[in-house]
Design a protein around this motif. Structure first.
Motif, PDB file in Angstrom:
ATOM      1  N   CYS A 132      11.713 -12.025  25.229  1.00 50.63           N
ATOM      2  CA  CYS A 132      10.564 -12.556  25.978  1.00 50.63           C
ATOM      3  C   CYS A 132       9.942 -11.488  26.867  1.00 50.63           C
ATOM      4  N   VAL A 133      10.804 -10.677  27.497  1.00 45.91           N
ATOM      5  CA  VAL A 133      10.289  -9.633  28.388  1.00 45.91           C
ATOM      6  C   VAL A 133       9.462  -8.621  27.607  1.00 45.91           C
ATOM      7  N   THR A 134      10.034  -8.125  26.516  1.00 48.07           N
ATOM      8  CA  THR A 134       9.312  -7.119  25.741  1.00 48.07           C
ATOM      9  C   THR A 134       8.111  -7.732  25.021  1.00 48.07           C
ATOM     10  N   TRP A 135       8.230  -8.989  24.611  1.00 52.03           N
ATOM     11  CA  TRP A 135       7.099  -9.632  23.940  1.00 52.03           C
ATOM     12  C   TRP A 135       5.931  -9.839  24.906  1.00 52.03           C
ATOM     13  N   SER A 136       6.221 -10.180  26.169  1.00 51.26           N
ATOM     14  CA  SER A 136       5.139 -10.359  27.140  1.00 51.26           C
ATOM     15  C   SER A 136       4.403  -9.047  27.369  1.00 51.26           C
ATOM     16  N   LEU A 137       5.137  -7.924  27.364  1.00 52.21           N
ATOM     17  CA  LEU A 137       4.488  -6.622  27.488  1.00 52.21           C
ATOM     18  C   LEU A 137       3.613  -6.325  26.284  1.00 52.21           C
ATOM     19  N   LEU A 138       4.108  -6.659  25.093  1.00 49.66           N
ATOM     20  CA  LEU A 138       3.321  -6.436  23.881  1.00 49.66           C
ATOM     21  C   LEU A 138       2.087  -7.320  23.868  1.00 49.66           C
ATOM     22  N   ASP A 139       2.231  -8.580  24.259  1.00 50.89           N
ATOM     23  CA  ASP A 139       1.090  -9.496  24.303  1.00 50.89           C
ATOM     24  C   ASP A 139       0.047  -9.016  25.301  1.00 50.89           C
ATOM     25  N   TYR A 140       0.502  -8.525  26.446  1.00 49.81           N
ATOM     26  CA  TYR A 140      -0.414  -7.985  27.447  1.00 49.81           C
ATOM     27  C   TYR A 140      -1.166  -6.780  26.906  1.00 49.81           C
ATOM     28  N   HIS A 141      -0.450  -5.888  26.207  1.00 51.43           N
ATOM     29  CA  HIS A 141      -1.088  -4.694  25.649  1.00 51.43           C
ATOM     30  C   HIS A 141      -2.098  -5.073  24.562  1.00 51.43           C
ATOM     31  N   GLN A 142      -1.764  -6.051  23.737  1.00 56.25           N
ATOM     32  CA  GLN A 142      -2.697  -6.517  22.716  1.00 56.25           C
ATOM     33  C   GLN A 142      -3.935  -7.134  23.356  1.00 56.25           C
ATOM     34  N   SER A 143      -3.732  -7.827  24.471  1.00 56.12           N
ATOM     35  CA  SER A 143      -4.872  -8.415  25.177  1.00 56.12           C
ATOM     36  C   SER A 143      -5.802  -7.329  25.698  1.00 56.12           C
ATOM     37  N   LEU A 144      -5.232  -6.246  26.219  1.00 53.71           N
ATOM     38  CA  LEU A 144      -6.064  -5.134  26.672  1.00 53.71           C
ATOM     39  C   LEU A 144      -6.790  -4.487  25.501  1.00 53.71           C
ATOM     40  N   ARG A 145      -6.110  -4.371  24.370  1.00 53.44           N
ATOM     41  CA  ARG A 145      -6.717  -3.757  23.184  1.00 53.44           C
ATOM     42  C   ARG A 145      -7.914  -4.555  22.684  1.00 53.44           C
ATOM     43  N   SER A 146      -7.944  -5.846  22.958  1.00 50.38           N
ATOM     44  CA  SER A 146      -9.043  -6.679  22.449  1.00 50.38           C
ATOM     45  C   SER A 146     -10.379  -6.284  23.052  1.00 50.38           C
ATOM     46  N   PHE A 147     -10.373  -5.496  24.139  1.00 48.95           N
ATOM     47  CA  PHE A 147     -11.633  -5.022  24.712  1.00 48.95           C
ATOM     48  C   PHE A 147     -12.208  -3.838  23.930  1.00 48.95           C
ATOM     49  N   LEU A 148     -11.382  -3.249  23.033  1.00 50.04           N
ATOM     50  CA  LEU A 148     -11.844  -2.122  22.242  1.00 50.04           C
ATOM     51  C   LEU A 148     -12.453  -2.596  20.937  1.00 50.04           C
ATOM     52  N   GLN A 149     -13.184  -1.703  20.294  1.00 51.30           N
ATOM     53  CA  GLN A 149     -13.771  -2.036  19.014  1.00 51.30           C
ATOM     54  C   GLN A 149     -12.679  -2.229  17.966  1.00 51.30           C
ATOM     55  N   ASP A 150     -13.018  -2.849  16.848  1.00 52.61           N
ATOM     56  CA  ASP A 150     -12.047  -3.256  15.841  1.00 52.61           C
ATOM     57  C   ASP A 150     -11.146  -2.122  15.377  1.00 52.61           C
ATOM     58  N   LYS A 151     -11.663  -0.916  15.252  1.00 55.74           N
ATOM     59  CA  LYS A 151     -10.881   0.179  14.678  1.00 55.74           C
ATOM     60  C   LYS A 151      -9.735   0.610  15.585  1.00 55.74           C
ATOM     61  N   TYR A 152      -9.723   0.146  16.845  1.00 53.41           N
ATOM     62  CA  TYR A 152      -8.656   0.507  17.760  1.00 53.41           C
ATOM     63  C   TYR A 152      -7.704  -0.652  18.036  1.00 53.41           C
ATOM     64  N   GLU A 153      -7.769  -1.717  17.247  1.00 51.45           N
ATOM     65  CA  GLU A 153      -6.852  -2.825  17.451  1.00 51.45           C
ATOM     66  C   GLU A 153      -5.433  -2.420  17.058  1.00 51.45           C
ATOM     67  N   LEU A 154      -4.445  -3.080  17.663  1.00 50.68           N
ATOM     68  CA  LEU A 154      -3.048  -2.727  17.473  1.00 50.68           C
ATOM     69  C   LEU A 154      -2.586  -3.105  16.072  1.00 50.68           C
ATOM     70  N   SER A 155      -2.087  -2.109  15.320  1.00 46.93           N
ATOM     71  CA  SER A 155      -1.585  -2.353  13.977  1.00 46.93           C
ATOM     72  C   SER A 155      -0.139  -2.838  14.047  1.00 46.93           C
TER      73      SER A 155
END
Length: 405
Positions: free
Chosen positions: A173-196
Motif C-alpha cells: 500500500c505504501v509503495t502503491w500510493s507513491l506510484l499512484d501519486y507519481h502517475q497522477s503527476l504524470r497525467s499533467f504531461l502530454q501522452d508521450k510522457y505517460e508512465l509505461s
C-alpha cells in the motif's frame, strides 16, 4: 498548440478507483480490529497507540480535504450544503465522500458515449486530490502502524498469519500510493510522457527497496528503546520540517494551512523522499538520502551493539545485514529511473535542438493545457512542475526565444 485535456477515464480506471476507495475503508476497519486485538491480549498501551495513530492521520487528512474544498473554485464545490460538508469532515468521512463523488462522476464519464471535456477535467481535478490525500493518509497512518506491527511481532516473538499478511499488504500500500501519486503527476504531461509498464515497475521497486529498510531499523530501535524512538522521530521530524520550510513551499492558500502541509511532508520525509520545491533536485536528493542512510545505519548499529547476548532475536541479524544492500539497490534503481525513464530524460532523448527546426521543436516537457483554467488542479499542477524539471538547455532555448510556444 491545441488544448489537450486529461487522458480519457475508462472502465479500468473506474475499477481501480473503486478498489482504492474500498481498500481505504477496509484499512480503517483492519486497524481498528488490530487495536482491539491488542486490548484483548492485555496490551492496552499498544491498542491506544494504534488508535491514536489512526485518529491523528484521519484528522490531518480530513483537515486538508476541508481546506481544499474551501479554496476550490465555486464550479467545483460539491452540491451539498456547507454545514453538511463540514459535518462529514468532522465525522472523518470527508475523504470517503470525495471518493464516492469521484466514482459517481467517473461512472457517468466512463459510460457516456461522448463525455464532454469539462466532465473529464472535473473528474481529473477530483482524482488528483484523492491521490494526494491517499498519499498523506498512507504515510501518516500506514507506515507508523506498520512499524508498530513489526515491533509487536519482534517483541512477542510470535506472528499470526494475519499479521504476516498485514505486513505484506501494508508495504504494498505504501509503495502503491507513491506510484499512484507519481502517475497522477504524470497525467499533467502530454501522452508521450505517460508512465509505461516498465517505468511503473522500476518506480515501484525502488520505492519498496528504500522504504522497507527504513521501517525495519526504526522498529528494531524501538525494540530496545520504546520511548527513545519517539524522541528520535520528534528530532528528525523537526529537522525535516525546518528543511521543508527553508525551501519556501507555497502549496496551500494561506500561511496557517501551509504549516500543516509542511508538517505532513516532514512525516513523509521521515520514511521516504518527497520533492516539494522547484529546481534541480539532485543536490537535495543527495543530502536527503545521505542523511537517511547515516541515520538508519546508526539505528541498526545501536540495536546490534546494545542488544543482550541472551537476546532471542539473533535470527534478525541476517535481515539487518541485508537492509543496507537493499537500500543501495533502491538507490541504484532510482538513479536508473531518473537516467532513462524520467520525463526530463525522455524529453532530452526525443527532442534535439537545431536552428533549422527551432520553430517546430523544443527540448522541454510539454504540459497539458485546459481551456477552462478553473478546472485545473493548481495544487497538483504546481507539484508536477516541481517534479518534472525542464532540462536546462531547453529552458535556455525558451528564454532566448529560439523555441516556439
Amino acid at each position: 498548440m491545441a488544448a489537450r485535456g486529461p487522458p480519457r477515464f475508462g472502465p479500468l480506471q473506474l475499477l481501480l478507483a473503486a478498489a482504492g476507495a474500498a481498500a481505504a475503508a477496509l484499512d480503517v476497519c483492519a486497524d481498528a480490529w488490530v487495536a482491539a486485538g491488542y486490548a484483548r491480549a492485555g496490551h492496552p498501551g499498544w491498542a491506544a497507540l494504534g488508535l491514536a495513530l489512526l485518529a491523528a492521520a484521519s484528522a490531518a487528512t480530513q483537515a486538508c480535504s476541508w481546506l481544499w474544498f474551501r479554496s476550490d473554485p465555486a464550479a467545483l464545490r460539491p452540491e451539498l450544503p456547507r454545514c453538511l460538508l463540514a459535518a462529514l469532515h468532522l465525522l472523518q468521512l470527508g475523504f470517503f465522500y470525495r471518493c464516492l463523488h469521484a466514482l459517481k462522476l467517473g461512472w457517468k464519464v466512463c459510460w457516456a458515449k461522448a463525455a464532454s471535456e469539462e466532465e473529464q477535467n472535473r473528474l481529473a481535478f477530483f482524482s488528483h486530490d484523492i491521490s494526494m490525500l491517499r498519499l498523506f493518509e498512507t504515510f501518516l497512518e500506514n507506515t507508523p502502524q506498520l512499524t508498530l506491527l513489526l515491533y509487536v511481532i519482534m517483541r512477542t516473538n510470535k506472528a499470526e498469519p494475519s499479521q504476516g499478511l498485514g505486513i505484506c499488504t501494508a508495504f504494498l500500500c505504501v509503495t502503491w500510493s507513491l506510484l499512484d501519486y507519481h502517475q497522477s503527476l504524470r497525467s499533467f504531461l502530454q501522452d508521450k510522457y505517460e508512465l509505461s509498464l516498465g517505468s511503473s515497475v522500476v518506480y515501484f521497486l525502488w520505492n519498496l527497496s528504500l522504504t522497507c529498510p527504513r521501517i525495519l531499523v526504526v522498529a528494531l530501535f524501538a525494540l530496545l528503546w520504546p520511548y527513545g524512538v519517539a524522541i528520535h522521530f520528534l528530532l528528525v521530524w523537526l529537522a525535516m520540517f525546518l528543511w521543508v520550510s527553508l525551501q519556501g513551499t507555497d502549496f496551500m492558500e494561506s500561511p496557517g494551512p501551509e504549516q500543516l502541509y509542511r508538517a505532513i511532508v516532514a512525516v513523509i520525509l521521515y520514511f521516504s523522499w518527497f520533492n516539494v520545491a522547484p529546481g534541480r533536485t539532485l543536490y537535495r536528493s543527495i543530502i536527503y538520502h545521505g542523511f537517511i542512510l547515516v541515520d538508519s545505519t546508526l539505528l541498526a548499529l545501536s540495536w546490534l551493539l546494545c542488544r543482550s547476548p541472551l537476546d532471542e532475536h539473533f535470527y534478525l541479524i541476517p535481515v539487518v545485514s541485508a537492509a543496507l544492500p537493499c537500500y543501495l539497490l533502491g538507490l541504484l534503481l532510482r538513479v536508473s529511473y531518473y537516467k532513462w525513464l524520467h520525463p526530463s530524460a525522455q524529453a532530452q532523448q526525443q527532442g534535439s535542438y537545431d536552428e533549422v527546426d527551432a520553430n517546430r521543436r523544443t527540448d522541454g516537457l510539454e504540459f497539458r493545457t485546459v481551456l477552462e483554467q478553473d478546472l485545473v488542479n493548481r495544487r497538483m499542477q504546481c507539484l508536477a512542475q516541481h517534479q518534472f524539471v525542464v532540462p536546462v538547455l531547453a529552458e535556455q532555448h525558451l528564454l532566448n526565444g529560439a523555441a516556439a510556444a
